[in-house]
Design a protein around this motif. Structure first.
Motif, short mmCIF file in Angstrom:
data_model
loop_
_atom_site.label_atom_id
_atom_site.label_comp_id
_atom_site.label_asym_id
_atom_site.label_seq_id
_atom_site.Cartn_x
_atom_site.Cartn_y
_atom_site.Cartn_z
N ALA A 273 0.84 -1.21 0.00
CA ALA A 273 0.00 0.00 0.00
C ALA A 273 0.87 1.25 0.00
O ALA A 273 0.52 2.27 -0.61
CB ALA A 273 -0.94 -0.01 1.21
N VAL A 274 2.02 1.18 0.67
CA VAL A 274 2.95 2.32 0.67
C VAL A 274 3.56 2.46 -0.73
O VAL A 274 3.68 3.56 -1.27
CB VAL A 274 4.06 2.13 1.75
N ILE A 275 3.93 1.32 -1.32
CA ILE A 275 4.53 1.34 -2.66
C ILE A 275 3.52 1.93 -3.66
O ILE A 275 3.87 2.74 -4.52
CB ILE A 275 4.97 -0.09 -3.09
N ASN A 276 2.25 1.53 -3.51
CA ASN A 276 1.20 2.02 -4.43
C ASN A 276 0.74 3.44 -4.13
O ASN A 276 -0.05 4.00 -4.88
CB ASN A 276 -0.03 1.10 -4.35
N GLY A 277 1.16 3.97 -2.98
CA GLY A 277 0.77 5.34 -2.62
C GLY A 277 -0.60 5.43 -1.97
O GLY A 277 -1.13 6.53 -1.79
#
Ligand code: NAD
Length: 322
Positions: A273-277
């Motif tokens: 979720a962090v990678i996807n923003g």
């Protein structure tokens, strides 16, 4: 069917390719384009071995398969082999036919190191200078090499339950031109901006009051029920991320804090979720971030698919009729 033997992996796979494959599949998991199957892991009652299967399907990358293998603790002493032994099997998702068999030993170390490295990229403070290592076994050297590429680290501090193994990681720090200091855990926790723990421990080493505000901790050793590297009281102080929430709370480091009611399953977020923003990740310089890297089958499939592509490009893949 293609075969990429273990002996070829070292010449084919790079840390950068492993990083890209793992970062991509974590993102796909969080956007629900990829999912892991339930893990089978059995103490087989022979050679003290833990054997099992980790599999999954990445719809976007069309990667389907499993890694079979596990941990044989007596290998090094008795057979001069590394303790982790595994093989990846890839299948064609359109037909179910086997596509490739790939040596999984080196890939396991590279994909595990890539996972903590992805967590450092997305969660550690940009100004991180001191890297703390807890663990000095086979995986630790891979972890250290990959982590050093993520920030401008100036020093490595290390602690290991078996201090005589510390030269393994001191050597890697020296290769990177960095000073290495052996330290007790309280000093390690005070000094380190990023901590990686990668041990086979069943009791915590790093305690909550060892850790300074702003630290990022990648907890990579706990991948089985009962294992533990960190004080459970550390988790409610941290923002907790993982590769796969279901694994984190059952076989990962979060299992203990959840069982003790210190955090809830809903407090554990997917790093994808962090990678996807869709999750902000770290939001302040004082926040403690914690990545519970449990190791998912999709990581293995992603790096194996990547190495098969490289082997085909370089004419190294062995083709057999099957
Ligand atoms: P290894 O046998 O080479 O090294 C074991 C390490 O654990 C050494 O640093 C040793 O000193 C330490 N240790 C042993 N007993 C301890 C104890 N009682 N307390 C504290 N430390 C202790 O093993 P390895 O290949 O480096 O693997 C380390 C761990 O990483 C294993 O538990 C393995 O299952 C796990 N692992 C996790 C993933 C993942 O994806 N999360 C992938 C691979 C391995």
């Amino acid at each position: 069917m293609l075969i990429v033997p273990e002996r070829e992996i070292g010449n084919l796979m790079t840390r950068a390719a492993a990083f890209d494959a793992v970062e991509g599949v974590f993102a796909a998991m969080a956007s629900k384009n990829a999912y892991n199957f339930p893990v089978v892991r059995e103490a087989i009652g022979y050679e003290d071995a833990l054997y099992g299967f980790k599999g999954g399907f990445d719809r976007a990358g069309k990667t389907l398969g499993l890694k079979a293998g596990g941990y044989w603790p007596n290998n090094l002493e008795k057979f001069d082999l590394i303790n982790h032994q595994s093989t990846v099997f890839l299948f064609d998702p359109d037909t179910g036919r086997v596509k490739a068999i790939v040596g999984g030993n080196l890939l396991t170390a590279l994909r595990t190191a890539a996972a903590s490295s992805v967590s450092i990229k997305h969660l550690a403070r940009e100004d991180a200078k001191v890297l703390g290592m807890i663990g000095a076994g086979h995986q630790a050297t891979f972890q250290l090499r990959a982590a050093l590429e993520q920030r401008s680290f100036e020093k490595v501090v290390g602690w290991n339950y078996h201090p005589e193994m510390l030269p393994n990681i001191e050597k890697v720090a020296a290769e990177a031109g960095l000073p290495f200091e052996a330290a007790q855990l309280d000093r390690l926790g005070q000094e380190a901006d990023v901590v990686i723990s990668i041990t086979s421990a069943f009791a915590p080493s790093l305690m909550a009051d060892h850790v300074s505000p702003g630290t990022h901790i990648a907890c990579m050793g706990t991948d089985t029920k009962g294992k533990q590297e960190l004080d459970a009281a550390l988790l409610p102080r941290a923002t907790v991320f993982t590769d796969e929430v279901a694994q984190s709370v059952s076989i990962g480091e979060a299992q203990h804090a959840v069982a003790q009611g210190l955090i809830a399953q809903s407090d554990v977020q997917q790093i994808g979720a962090v990678i996807n923003g869709t999750h902000p990740g770290r939001t302040s310089a004082e926040e403690i971030t914690l990545f519970d890297g449990t190791g998912v089958g999709l990581q293995d499939l992603a790096v194996a698919a990547s190495v098969v592509d490289l082997a085909v490009q370089q004419g190294i893949a062995i083709e057999v009729d099957f």
